[in-house]
Design an enzyme around this catalytic site. Structure first.
Site, PDB file in Angstrom:
ATOM      1  N   HIS B  82       0.845  -1.190   0.000  1.00 34.16           N
ATOM      2  CA  HIS B  82       0.000   0.000   0.000  1.00 34.16           C
ATOM      3  C   HIS B  82       0.877   1.236   0.000  1.00 34.16           C
ATOM      4  O   HIS B  82       1.833   1.326   0.766  1.00 34.16           O
ATOM      5  CB  HIS B  82      -0.911   0.033   1.228  1.00 34.16           C
ATOM      6  CG  HIS B  82      -1.797   1.240   1.244  1.00 34.16           C
ATOM      7  ND1 HIS B  82      -2.977   1.311   0.549  1.00 34.16           N
ATOM      8  CD2 HIS B  82      -1.652   2.447   1.845  1.00 34.16           C
ATOM      9  CE1 HIS B  82      -3.522   2.495   0.723  1.00 34.16           C
ATOM     10  NE2 HIS B  82      -2.740   3.210   1.515  1.00 34.16           N
ATOM     11  N   ASP B 161     -15.593   1.626   6.296  1.00 31.75           N
ATOM     12  CA  ASP B 161     -14.454   2.513   6.025  1.00 31.75           C
ATOM     13  C   ASP B 161     -14.809   3.500   4.922  1.00 31.75           C
ATOM     14  O   ASP B 161     -14.515   4.687   5.011  1.00 31.75           O
ATOM     15  CB  ASP B 161     -13.226   1.709   5.619  1.00 31.75           C
ATOM     16  CG  ASP B 161     -12.109   2.646   5.152  1.00 31.75           C
ATOM     17  OD1 ASP B 161     -11.612   3.405   5.997  1.00 31.75           O
ATOM     18  OD2 ASP B 161     -11.780   2.642   3.956  1.00 31.75           O
ATOM     19  N   ARG B 168     -15.396  11.856   6.721  1.00 29.91           N
ATOM     20  CA  ARG B 168     -14.160  12.561   7.106  1.00 29.91           C
ATOM     21  C   ARG B 168     -13.794  13.613   6.070  1.00 29.91           C
ATOM     22  O   ARG B 168     -13.353  14.714   6.410  1.00 29.91           O
ATOM     23  CB  ARG B 168     -13.006  11.557   7.257  1.00 29.91           C
ATOM     24  CG  ARG B 168     -13.092  10.708   8.522  1.00 29.91           C
ATOM     25  CD  ARG B 168     -12.102   9.546   8.492  1.00 29.91           C
ATOM     26  NE  ARG B 168     -10.738   9.989   8.320  1.00 29.91           N
ATOM     27  CZ  ARG B 168      -9.738   9.234   7.855  1.00 29.91           C
ATOM     28  NH1 ARG B 168      -9.984   7.972   7.500  1.00 29.91           N
ATOM     29  NH2 ARG B 168      -8.540   9.708   7.734  1.00 29.91           N
ATOM     30  N   SER B 183      -8.039   3.214   8.482  1.00 32.23           N
ATOM     31  CA  SER B 183      -8.616   3.142   7.147  1.00 32.23           C
ATOM     32  C   SER B 183      -7.765   2.254   6.223  1.00 32.23           C
ATOM     33  O   SER B 183      -8.280   1.355   5.547  1.00 32.23           O
ATOM     34  CB  SER B 183      -8.726   4.554   6.564  1.00 32.23           C
ATOM     35  OG  SER B 183      -9.236   4.510   5.247  1.00 32.23           O
ATOM     36  N   LYS B 187      -8.779  -2.093   5.099  1.00 27.84           N
ATOM     37  CA  LYS B 187      -8.921  -2.606   3.741  1.00 27.84           C
ATOM     38  C   LYS B 187      -7.928  -3.739   3.474  1.00 27.84           C
ATOM     39  O   LYS B 187      -8.259  -4.724   2.823  1.00 27.84           O
ATOM     40  CB  LYS B 187      -8.735  -1.458   2.733  1.00 27.84           C
ATOM     41  CG  LYS B 187      -9.960  -0.544   2.686  1.00 27.84           C
ATOM     42  CD  LYS B 187      -9.785   0.619   1.740  1.00 27.84           C
ATOM     43  CE  LYS B 187      -8.834   1.643   2.331  1.00 27.84           C
ATOM     44  NZ  LYS B 187      -8.980   2.987   1.746  1.00 27.84           N
TER      45      LYS B 187
END
Lengths: 435, 435
Positions: B82, B161, B168, B183, B187
């Site tokens: 990520h 999320d 947000r 968050s 995932k």
């Protein structure tokens, strides 16, 4: 300008400009800024705090969200009073006619109770027929004719405050001193008050639990009022035990009527006279405290205050026979005196617990909009410091059914602490704060 | 349990329990807790911070709001990567086929761009026909068959999320390190990852602007992943200038294809090889860094990584002819090289400004859900530290119309600072953080 940028600016601890605050309140009032953005903004305001300038700007934005009353054609200086709320606080019922009977027009909009804290509108509605929803036009007409109005808050004044308060209530952002200041003062300013006496309660039965918070609130209210060009005095008063004896709507009306007839509990009488004297001084009706207290005492003794109350009830559609003979006011089906479990000095008569017991009896509400039972409540028979005797009545419960009676008896008994050592009585007022 | 009490507890700085966090997320997911309460809660979390325990509990509550993928029938240890997002970050397009070609199944769900930061899904959609909306079933089938999937985030994984992030985004509560951690990791965990390499960007073109914030995020991600029983490594990488040369969707796909053919910019190539080596070590395919880098280099040189990319494009419905001949990828109508206004050392090639220029060209979006133009973008021709010569191309703008071209030229010119003194090149990576 974007709402999210205004939120971020406050989140990061920066001071918002007049334009940013007006943008946010105007957008919120017009439903252009959604509740979720207002909620995040409120929490940022709560946790980051607000400067005096921001508090003033917020107050003015709330004022300008709706109509503002101009009472100048009725009185050169309208004087108002606000209490931050407590248990057994029926001061307005005595004070308004007392000051009006001194020749000072009193035009007061007042609120409903929520949680442990009672509200004057609920108390007034114990009187069959009494209208608390006067239009602005009727409000001004009655003020001009008889010099006194005691009604509910008009939805046309500071509507943004009402909308914002409803959101604060469900987002844990009520207990912020600058937000409280702007909520209180926006209603007073929109209502046309030129001078305001603020009764800031402190103690277990108040929203402000510590002297530090109460002083911060009182000073903030005085600073804001002064900045807005109003005459303002704040009194910090004790709210650890109920004010007077009665807690519960019809019971409190009866106690107010007694007080107007020179009966009633000493603490309530003195509290009303002290606040009345402040109002008389603020609007120039009396030159000093001695003259103000003398005028208030004479007006109470002469029966003029009582006559003014009666005149107001009649003007607002209330059944005058029920205030002439308060036995005719709504009465609970069960009335049970509860004896003191031991002899000794009363060390505590916990206001918040007694307030909650009355809510549980049906005399208050935990959520806005719920109906209440005007008949029920609790009469306490002793004040902190009293020497009580085992077996004599400590308090009396007025209930609508046996189960609620039993629950209230236990809760109110637990709220009373009797000890061996002598205990000093609690003061009425702690401090007086002026500009 | 009442939402308002959970908000108040966090507002007052207390640690929330596992049950309180699960109650809040479950209620929010089921629309029982309204947005305005969630917004106030998010701002309280933002300003009060979150403990590691709270961050873990929030992550797990987000994971449990939807399906979780079990990839154990396909691979004993699914490895994922990520990036926290940046400008010109097309690493996944090279990395995923490279690692898959090393014999490690790569099943990656990825996101869209927002603001100055691009997204892999948008880049992939430059390839005509390429599907980024695979079902969980197709996802697992393709992974089993060819060992690689690169698709959009499934709406079935961690739906809370997605809902929370949307809130947000409009309540100024995005930039909270614990909220970012939960968050990202929700995932990854819901997607079945057993091991994760986290590419945490720091610099003007990253969400984390300071090393302090980037380190806090990287350490937090590693602690959380470890607590959740995953193998996790975080790399802190530089994002002050664009990664590689290309910024803009089709341009970045072309650059990724060049890199898979052993061309492309050196920084991008090295970045991809370094992250690939981490993934190969994490999943046990290579015993140490030397072996991992050797394997990655050989796989890139052999053409196997390119073949894996081509196979993936075909499997996901993309027009293979456009990746075989990248000239067939969508092209902007106007291509204009912009010369360097002076000679000297390139001191800055401001990533966020270049990213914003590409958004303004139409190659990105300021609000979720808006369409984008895959053809447009900017190619920078120099990296910080390069000696540039007046009059030679500094960057090239790919635009759809003249007005946008002019605006982008000015903005990207302003993003480049050329000075008299020699400038050190920027590093690729600053730190490597492990449990």
């Amino acid at each position: 300008m974007r709402a999210v940028d205004v939120i971020a600016k406050k989140r990061d601890g920066h001071e918002l400009s007049t334009e940013e605050i007006a943008f946010f309140i105007d957008g919120f009032t017009a439903d252009e800024i959604p509740d979720y953005q207002a909620a995040a903004w409120l929490m940022a305001l709560y946790l980051r705090g607000m400067t005096d300038g921001e508090t003033h700007d917020l107050t003015m934005a709330l004022v300008h969200s709706g109509e503002t009353l101009d009472l100048s054609d009725v009185t050169p200086l309208a004087v108002d009073k606000h209490s931050t709320g407590g248990v057994g606080d029926k001061v307005s019922l005595v004070l308004a006619p007392l000051v009006a009977a001194c020749g000072v027009p009193v035009a007061k909009m007042t609120g409903r109770g929520l949680g442990f804290s009672g509200g004057t509108v609920d108390k007034l509605e114990s009187i069959p027929g009494y209208r608390t929803d006067l239009s602005v036009k009727d409000f001004k007409k009655q003020l001009a004719e008889i010099g006194i109005v005691l009604t509910g808050q008009s939805a046309d004044l500071a509507p943004a405050d009402r909308k914002l308060y409803a959101l604060r209530d469900v987002t844990a952002t009520v207990e912020s001193i600058p937000l409280i200041i702007s909520s209180i003062m926006s209603k007073k300013l929109a209502g046309g008050a030129g001078a305001v006496v603020l009764d800031v309660k402190v103690g277990t039965g108040a929203f402000m639990k510590t002297m530090e918070d109460a002083e911060a609130l009182a000073h903030g209210l005085v600073r804001l009022g002064t900045q807005a060009g109003r005459e303002v005095v704040a009194l910090i008063s004790a709210m650890d035990q109920p004010l007077g004896w009665a807690v519960g709507n019809a019971l409190e009306v009866r106690e107010a009527i007694s007080t107007l007839h020179e009966g009633g509990p000493r603490d309530l009488r003195e509290h009303c006279l002290a606040v009345a004297a402040e109002m008389l001084m603020l609007c120039g009706k009396a030159g000093d405290a001695n003259a103000a207290l003398t005028l208030a005492l004479e007006t109470l003794s002469s029966g003029a205050a009582w006559q003014k109350f009666r005149q107001m009830v009649e003007a607002q559609g209330g059944d005058v026979s029920t205030v002439d003979d308060p036995e005719k006011l709504p009465q609970a089906s069960i009335v049970e005196p509860v004896p003191a479990p031991r002899s000794g000095y009363l060390a505590s008569s916990n206001a918040v617990e007694i307030g909650r017991a009355v809510v549980a009896l049906g005399g208050g509400r935990d959520e806005k909009g719920l109906p209440i039972d005007h008949r029920v409540g609790v009469l306490v028979h002793h004040k902190v410091g009293d020497l009580v005797q085992e077996g004599t009545p400590l308090f009396t419960v007025h209930a609508s059914d046996e189960a609620k009676l039993r629950a209230a008896r236990e809760q109110v008994l637990a709220a009373h602490v009797i000890g061996d050592e002598p205990v000093q009585p609690l003061p009425l007022f702690y401090r007086r704060i002026t500009a």
